[in-house]
Design a protein around this motif. Structure first.
Motif, PDB file in Angstrom:
ATOM      1  N   THR A 615       0.847  -1.193   0.000  1.00  0.00           N
ATOM      2  CA  THR A 615       0.000   0.000   0.000  1.00  0.00           C
ATOM      3  C   THR A 615       0.874   1.232   0.000  1.00  0.00           C
ATOM      4  N   ASN A 627      -4.082   6.496  -2.024  1.00  0.00           N
ATOM      5  CA  ASN A 627      -4.613   5.157  -1.735  1.00  0.00           C
ATOM      6  C   ASN A 627      -4.201   4.133  -2.792  1.00  0.00           C
ATOM      7  N   MET A 628      -2.919   4.143  -3.147  1.00  0.00           N
ATOM      8  CA  MET A 628      -2.437   3.180  -4.130  1.00  0.00           C
ATOM      9  C   MET A 628      -2.181   1.838  -3.430  1.00  0.00           C
ATOM     10  N   GLN A 629      -2.529   0.765  -4.103  1.00  0.00           N
ATOM     11  CA  GLN A 629      -2.240  -0.564  -3.598  1.00  0.00           C
ATOM     12  C   GLN A 629      -2.109  -1.519  -4.776  1.00  0.00           C
ATOM     13  N   GLY A 646      -5.560   2.937  -7.549  1.00  0.00           N
ATOM     14  CA  GLY A 646      -5.386   4.145  -6.765  1.00  0.00           C
ATOM     15  C   GLY A 646      -6.352   5.220  -7.208  1.00  0.00           C
ATOM     16  N   LYS A 652     -10.302   7.153 -10.383  1.00  0.00           N
ATOM     17  CA  LYS A 652      -9.554   5.940 -10.071  1.00  0.00           C
ATOM     18  C   LYS A 652      -8.755   5.501 -11.286  1.00  0.00           C
TER      19      LYS A 652
END
Length: 823
Positions: A615, A627-629, A646, A652
């Motif tokens: 993350t 919120n990158m994962q 992300g 998104k």
């Protein structure tokens, strides 16, 4: 008649008395001689004599003891002219009286012989002398040619002169005579001419000696020769021996063939160059023995060539127990072709030894094992002290303190400059050995590896009594700098605790630029397992290392920990690494709050990490990604990130797969619900604004030539709006192209119904957009279909966006804060 009768009667009485005296001659003789002989220190044991028909005295047997020496004479014929002895036996007692109690020891006295001025001359046809000094009796013949002067022949040749207070003899002896009663080596040769004087208490000898001895060992001939004058005295009562050997010329030698015993040619050449084959032995001061205590003041061994010298001084020991009573000082001063200086001063006191030494060499011998492959060690120096308790016992107790230095060394490709070491070693009677060494190296170079200011503290403790080597090892090694072409480490420190038994078990606490790791391993002939533990610590400690690979990258926050286990011999490992809350800056890109847990294996040179989730809370690079994962995986040394998701520009995105080390790959990036107002980020004073939502797909092709986008697409999601107000550039276009003015004015307030754009990006950064707009201008009640092609260098654009973005100030502030905390 009466007178005649009286005369006859008197004659008869005299004859009767003479007859009685002759019949009782033996007891009468003993009665008469015993007290007279006693006054002269002699004791009569037996006597048997008679008269011959010529009235010569015939003594069949005579036994005397004089000062402990026993003599037995037989077949003595004496008259006024001569005394001839057919046989005689002389038993010389052990002068040391070892078998007699102290109270029974003989007290020798000065000679006080009563020698008549006239007497018959004496001859002894056969005299056998038995003494503790010879292996067999010595047989002699004695002839007195003039009064008190005797000539001795037989096993010994001598001239003896006897006076009232002294016996003097001139004696000649060579090996042919000596071999008759003592065992001598076949290769020995000697001859002596001696003058011996005896006064009843002291024996004094003055001799001229010429002797040699040869010993053959294979083809090696070892020789000893001595020539010159010696004098000696022996005092019987005090058992004191004094010998002056200073006038003797003594030489020890070996022939060149002795070197052939050394099979290795390099060893042979080295010893030949260092060790002289001829030495002179000098005994400068008299040697003495008193009460079985031998004293040798000084003995020197001098090399015939050069200045090398061995001196043994103040040597004393008991003849009964030499090793336990030995006291001596030994000094060695040696130099040779390759040995600049070797000095040793040792003191031995009743099997305890204390010594100090000093050694200097230009270089070590080439035949040493580690000197192979062109190795070289120059400027070697060593000095120190050695103490040994109970040298002749087992085990011995010893202590060593030494300083060793090497100016330059080349060993197995490693170049070492200015090596120094202080060594302390102690071995006690329980066979416990402790060695402490503090070493320093100014610099070390091995291939492309360079280390500077290395220091090492080593302590080794072991018990040698158990039959196997068990050693505890503690060490600390530091280096100011360790560098390779790819990496430089500063302030390197390794603390080691190890146990050497059948295998080596060791733990190393490693610090490099403040980063900490713990390595444990177990090294044996069949396996070498290890464990690497990275305790939880700030990742920012790696900044000095990261900066060497990527100067623009800086870690500002985060922690890392991990554990890796494997086997060095098998080249296998497995383990896990945990990274949490990692923040990093690359130029003016900023990543905040990255976290990942990695579990992987290494086998046959290949690293594999199972797919694991990572993350990243925020990535700022002009556009802000939140919120990158995704999934991170390494397969056969190839790292890849898959299913990246992300949030960016209010929408998104999804990336199917990206492999950073791959030269040829296509990563598909999909966007949805992108806020158009954030995508088109222009100067607020431009008067142009765009609203609405966009989606799209960008095939990103990565190759050696760079990054490019081929046939990407952007489309609108729902309605949008384009507003253009007070834009000078737009108004100028309308004024210059009156024919387009009406058409362009439709774009000033356009409700967008449909937007399509093709996206193509070249590796050099040039972006080509083919835009198609379909919309409606409410104010003019006019539908609009607008096609537009746009080219711009996206790299320049992104750089401009970053510089205008608030990230610039935030990054600088964040880096300043984190950098100061971690520095």
């Amino acid at each position: 008649m009466s007178f005649k009768r009286v005369s006859v009667g008197l004659l008869g009485i005299v004859l009767s008395m003479l007859l009685l005296a002759y019949l009782f001659r033996l007891p009468l003789t003993s009665w008469y001689l015993t007290p007279m002989l006693s006054k002269n220190g002699a004791e009569l044991h037996c006597i048997d004599w008679s008269l011959t028909s010529q009235l010569d005295l015939n003594i069949e047997k005579l036994c005397l003891t004089y000062q402990g020496q026993q003599i037995e004479l037989a077949g003595i014929l004496a008259n006024k002219q001569q005394v001839r002895v057919s046989r005689a036996n002389l038993i010389v007692s052990d002068l040391a009286n070892k078998q007699q109690p102290e109270s029974a020891q003989t007290e020798f006295k000065k000679l006080a012989l009563v020698l008549p001025e006239q007497r018959p001359l004496i001859s002894i046809e056969q005299l056998d002398v038995v003494s503790p000094f010879t292996d067999s009796p010595v047989r002699l013949a004695i002839q007195e040619k003039r009064l008190n002067h005797f000539t001795i022949s037989g096993d010994l040749n001598a001239d003896v002169e006897i006076s009232n207070y002294e016996i003097k003899a001139d004696l000649t002896l060579d090996e042919q005579v000596a071999r008759r009663f003592i065992t001598l080596p076949a290769s020995s040769h000697f001859s002596t001419q001696s003058q011996v004087k005896f006064d009843g208490i002291t024996i004094a000898i003055e001799s001229t000696v010429n002797a040699s001895y040869q010993h053959a060992l294979a083809q090696c001939d070892l020789g000893f020769t001595t020539e010159g004058q010696l004098s000696a005295k022996y005092q019987l009562n005090q058992q004191y021996l004094y010998a002056d050997l200073s006038a003797l010329q003594n030489q020890l030698s070996a022939n060149q063939a002795c070197l052939s015993i050394i099979k290795d040619q390099q060893h042979q050449s080295f010893i030949e160059a260092q060790l002289p084959l001829t030495w002179q032995l000098e005994i400068e001061k008299p040697v003495s023995v008193e009460a079985e205590q031998l004293s040798v003041p000084i003995v020197k061994l001098l090399a015939a060539e050069g200045q090398s010298e061995v001196t043994v001084s103040n040597t004393t020991f008991s003849l009964q127990d030499p090793l336990a009573s030995l006291n001596s000082q030994v000094s060695i001063d040696f130099n040779s072709k390759d040995i600049d200086e070797l000095k040793l001063n040792a003191h031995l006191h009743e099997s305890d030894v204390s010594a100090d030494f000093q050694l200097s060499l230009d270089s070590l011998p080439a035949f040493l094992d580690f000197q192979a492959d062109g190795a070289l060690v120059e400027g070697i120096g060593a000095k120190g002290k050695l103490n040994i308790d109970e040298l002749f016992s087992s085990p011995i107790a010893a202590r060593l303190n030494a300083n060793v230095s090497v100016k330059n060394a080349l060993i197995s490709g490693a170049q070492i400059a200015d090596f120094t070491s202080t060594i302390e070693a102690e071995h006690n009677a329980e066979q416990h050995l402790i060695v402490k060494a503090n070493s320093k190296v100014k610099s070390l170079n091995y291939n492309d590896i360079h280390a500077a200011k290395i220091s090492n503290e080593l302590t080794l403790s072991t018990d040698l009594s158990v039959g196997e080597l068990f050693a505890d090892i503690d060490a600390k090694t530091t280096a100011a700098k360790l560098s390779t072409p790819e990496l430089t480490l500063n302030k390197l420190s390794v603390v080691t605790n190890a146990l050497q038994s059948r295998a080596l078990q060791a733990t190393h606490h490693v610090f490099a630029d403040g980063f900490e790791a713990l390595v444990s391993h177990h090294m044996s002939k069949v396996a070498h397992p290890f464990e690497l533990v990275i305790p939880e610590q700030a990742v920012s400690k790696l900044n000095p290392i990261i900066a060497q690979f990527e100067p623009l990258a800086t870690i500002t926050d985060g922690v890392v920990s991990g554990i890796i286990k494997g086997d060095v011999n098998l080249q296998q490992a497995e383990g896990s690494v945990h990274i949490n809350k990692l923040s990093a800056l690359y130029n003016d890109y900023l990543a905040n709050d990255f976290a990942v847990d990695l579990d992987g294996t290494f086998n046959s040179g290949q690293l594999n990490i199972a797919a694991t989730k990572f993350t990243l809370n925020e990535l700022r690079a002009g556009a802000v990604v939140k919120n990158m994962q995704g999934q991170l995986q390494v397969t056969a040394n190839q790292p890849c990130a898959a299913d990246l998701t992300g949030q960016v520009m209010g929408g998104k995105f999804v990336v199917n797969k990206y492999c950073p080390l791959s030269d040829n790959q296509t990563a598909t990036v999909k966007f949805e619900n992108i806020d158009a107002s954030k995508l088109v980020t222009l100067d607020a004073e431009s008067g142009i604004s765009l609203s609405g939502r966009l989606a799209g797909t960008l095939p990103v092709v990565i190759s050696k030539q760079g990054i490019e986008v081929k046939q990407g697409q952007l489309v609108n999601q729902g309605d949008g709006k384009l507003l253009i107000t007070n834009n000078a550039g737009f108004e100028a276009v309308k004024a210059q192209q009156q024919e387009l003015s009406t058409t362009l004015s439709l774009l000033e307030n356009l409700d967008i119904k449909k937007l399509r754009s093709s996206v193509n990006l070249k590796p050099d950064g040039w972006l080509h957009l083919g835009v198609n707009l379909e919309g409606y201008n409410e104010a003019q009640q006019q539908a609009v279909n607008f096609n537009y092609n746009h080219e711009e260098n996206v790299f320049t654009l992104l750089r401009a966006l970053r510089l205008s973005d608030e990230i610039t100030q935030k990054v600088e502030k964040e880096y300043a804060k984190k950098g100061s905390n971690d520095g």
